[in-house]
Write an enzyme that holds these catalytic residues in place. Structure first.
Site, PDB file in Angstrom:
ATOM      1  N   GLU A 312       0.942  -1.122   0.087  1.00 29.06           N
ATOM      2  CA  GLU A 312       0.030  -0.075   0.015  1.00 29.06           C
ATOM      3  C   GLU A 312       0.893   1.200   0.036  1.00 29.06           C
ATOM      4  O   GLU A 312       1.898   1.183   0.729  1.00 29.06           O
ATOM      5  CB  GLU A 312      -0.812  -0.042   1.353  1.00 29.06           C
ATOM      6  CG  GLU A 312      -1.681   1.229   1.478  1.00 29.06           C
ATOM      7  CD  GLU A 312      -2.326   0.973   2.930  1.00 29.06           C
ATOM      8  OE1 GLU A 312      -3.486   2.034   2.999  1.00 29.06           O
ATOM      9  OE2 GLU A 312      -2.007   0.645   3.572  1.00 29.06           O
ATOM     10  N   LYS A 381      -9.793   1.616  -2.932  1.00 26.22           N
ATOM     11  CA  LYS A 381     -10.268   1.165  -1.961  1.00 26.22           C
ATOM     12  C   LYS A 381     -11.541   1.516  -1.423  1.00 26.22           C
ATOM     13  O   LYS A 381     -11.969   2.874  -1.448  1.00 26.22           O
ATOM     14  CB  LYS A 381      -9.047   1.827  -0.925  1.00 26.22           C
ATOM     15  CG  LYS A 381      -9.446   0.920   0.570  1.00 26.22           C
ATOM     16  CD  LYS A 381      -8.499   1.433   1.572  1.00 26.22           C
ATOM     17  CE  LYS A 381      -8.834   0.772   2.909  1.00 26.22           C
ATOM     18  NZ  LYS A 381      -7.821   1.383   4.011  1.00 26.22           N
ATOM     19  N   CYS A 436      -5.002  -2.525   2.884  1.00 31.03           N
ATOM     20  CA  CYS A 436      -4.995  -2.087   4.431  1.00 31.03           C
ATOM     21  C   CYS A 436      -5.825  -3.196   4.948  1.00 31.03           C
ATOM     22  O   CYS A 436      -6.003  -4.277   5.081  1.00 31.03           O
ATOM     23  CB  CYS A 436      -5.148  -0.598   4.827  1.00 31.03           C
ATOM     24  SG  CYS A 436      -4.668  -0.250   6.249  1.00 31.03           S
TER      25      CYS A 436
END
Length: 582
Positions: A312, A381, A436
């Site tokens: 990430e 995301k 994440c």
């Protein structure tokens, strides 16, 4: 006589309260030891016993209060990685407030379970019967699953360290997650805890009878054959169910091994650059870390991987308008000679509005590039972290966006994120990217697999928590996403834990000198990817099996209890001979 009873009751009342406090504290401590850093998974099978005994013998609101205390002890301890943010540059008052606030919030769901469970045990009674068997085997596990689902969903949720996650190394047992998700594993652990609590109750019954306040109370009658059979069922059926699930899990693991022998093998390179926390970055550090990233990728390229994965925000820059960032990405892809999936901050130009005051939208994204640097696809995301990637309500009150700790307020993605990689030797690999903490949200992994993904790819940056136990706890959450969907998962972490997880939860991780975190390196691993996932009904059914019914039952019992004035009494549950409770 009444005065004498009052005199005798006072010390007994204080003793009882002390025992309850000790029971709540003991449950909180035992729960904490079941997770990293201690990872004493066996303690989870009895951790709830003390607080369950309190729940069974207290009025609902009293039970909720004591359970909240147990939960607070557990959550403050298990979130011990929060202060690592201070060491990595975070503001200490906000960090400590966040830890205590989150701990209190998560403990409230244990309190909700206790309130509902106490009402169920008032219905079940003290005498042997089918109601008690039902409470231990079905209702308590269902309520617990519902409380975990609610915690993982309400106000964006915090789906961290569900009880079932403590069993992550018990591979046969966690195969239950392929049917009912991690909530199914939690439910079975709760059922066994209930069985142990019933055994303790029976063992303590003679002593409790001798401590009765009034000598005129009727003697305790021993149950007949039917009662003893029900008492045995109350303890033995949950244990028998757990043993059956363990045996079934063993069969599933053996079948997975045979399936892997027939699956296509992909060579995946996972790079761990170990960049420092965003709060400590400067221009020189960014350039040095980009060099580390490319150099590690060049070394990994010697193994001729089919895919390279960077973590990430690995490039420490933005795409697609920043030339220096694009240069680093193309250099890395060329060095590996393979497609490259990297995390990056994506900037999208748009019209000026209240949600985009500067005419820009920001996304925490994953971009896929070919070996020659062409864009093959992207994923934005979906599930953002509040107070980390955005401030709640900041799109309605733009001034709040300035408070985002990373300097920008991200926008959630909406489009399906399944990406495809082809190789010259033949075959196409469908990737389901996760970024994440998205690996803590079962619905996202499930949606990716249903959309065609056959390999889940997690990119994460846990540098905020460097030097703490958070990366190890985070890994445990990831493993369940693979088992729940019957597909492998690879994990590229900035500072660890970088690893590959197969469809039944076996882990191969990058290590250096016995450590899995806080170093730079790479892992090239063979990943067996079948065209058809290992059978996992949870992918199709989702939380309709256990989580949603449990949440509905929890809500119904809490609503009914809130309307009943008697639910507010603080004190022990006692039964009259006519079946009424006092």
């Amino acid at each position: 006589m009444n005065a004498q009873c009052l005199t005798l009751n006072a010390p007994r009342s204080r003793c009882r309260r002390g025992l309850i406090v000790a029971a709540a504290a003991l449950s909180g401590i035992l729960l904490w030891t079941a997770f990293p850093p201690s990872s004493q998974a066996d303690s989870a099978w009895m951790a709830l016993v003390p607080v369950m005994l309190v729940i069974r013998h207290c009025a609902p609101r009293a039970a909720a209060g004591w359970a909240w205390l147990a939960g607070l002890i557990f959550w403050v301890a298990t979130l011990s990685w929060f202060p690592a943010i201070i060491k990595n540059g975070g503001p200490w008052p906000l960090v400590l407030l966040g830890q205590l606030g989150l701990a209190a919030w998560c403990a409230a769901f244990l309190a909700a379970y206790a309130f509902a469970s106490s009402r169920v045990w008032r219905w079940a009674g003290r005498s042997p019967g089918w109601r008690r068997v039902c409470a231990v085997l079905c209702v308590d596990p269902l309520l617990w699953a519902g409380s975990e689902l609610a915690r993982g969903w309400l106000f964006s949720g915090f789906a961290w360290n569900f009880l079932g996650v403590s069993q992550v190394n018990n591979l046969p047992f966690i195969q239950v997650a392929s049917v009912a998700g991690v909530y199914g594993v939690s439910a079975l652990v709760v059922a066994v805890n209930g069985a142990v609590a019933s055994i303790v109750e029976r063992a303590a019954a003679p002593f409790a009878a001798r401590l009765a306040v009034s000598a005129s109370e009727a003697p305790v009658t021993r149950p007949g054959v039917g009662g003893r059979l029900l008492l045995s069922s109350e303890s033995m059926l949950p244990v028998a169910l757990a043993v059956f699930c363990w045996y079934w899990g063993m069969q599933r693991i053996q079948y997975a091994r045979r399936l892997n022998d027939q699956a296509a093998v992909w060579h995946v390179a996972l790079v761990q650059p170990n960049s420092p926390c965003v709060f400590t970055l400067d221009d020189d550090t960014v350039r040095n870390q980009q060099e580390v990233l490319v150099n590690q990728t060049r070394l990994a390229g010697a193994a001729r991987p089919d895919l390279v994965v960077w973590p990430e925000t690995a490039v420490l820059g933005s795409v697609p308008y920043e030339p220096d960032t694009l240069r680093v990405i193309r250099e890395g892809a060329a060095a590996a000679g393979a497609p490259l999936l990297t995390g990056a901050l994506e900037i999208e130009r748009t019209t000026v509005s209240s949600t985009a005051p500067q005419g820009l939208l920001y996304y925490n994204a994953a971009w896929l590039y070919s070996a020659t640097g062409e864009v093959l696809g992207r994923y934005r995301k979906h599930h953002l972290v509040p107070f980390g990637e955005y401030i709640p309500l900041d799109k309605r009150v733009p001034a709040l966006q300035r408070l985002a700790p990373t300097g920008v307020s991200c926008t959630p993605g909406r489009d399906s994120g399944v990406l495809h990689v082809a190789r010259a030797s033949g075959g196409t690999l469908a990737l389901g990217p996760l970024i994440c903490f998205e690996d803590t949200v079962p619905a996202l992994s499930r949606a990716a697999v249903r959309a065609g993904a056959r390999l889940l790819v997690l990119m994460t940056n846990d540098a905020w928590f460097n030097g703490s136990v958070e990366p190890l706890q985070h890994l445990d959450q990831s493993i369940f996403r693979a088992v729940e969907n019957g597909v492998p998962l690879v994990r590229a972490a900035n500072s660890g834990v970088t690893c590959a997880v197969d469809a039944v939860g076996r882990v191969m991780r990058l290590e250096s000198k016995g450590k899995a975190t806080d170093f730079d390196g790479f892992l090239v691993t063979q990943v067996a990817v079948a065209d058809t996932p290992l059978a996992a009904p949870y992918t199709r059914w989702g939380d309709r099996v256990l989580g949603l019914p449990g949440a509905a039952l929890l809500l119904a019992l809490m609503a009914a209890g809130a309307r009943r004035p008697g639910a507010a009494r603080m004190g022990p549950v006692e039964e009259r001979t006519d079946g009424e409770e006092t």
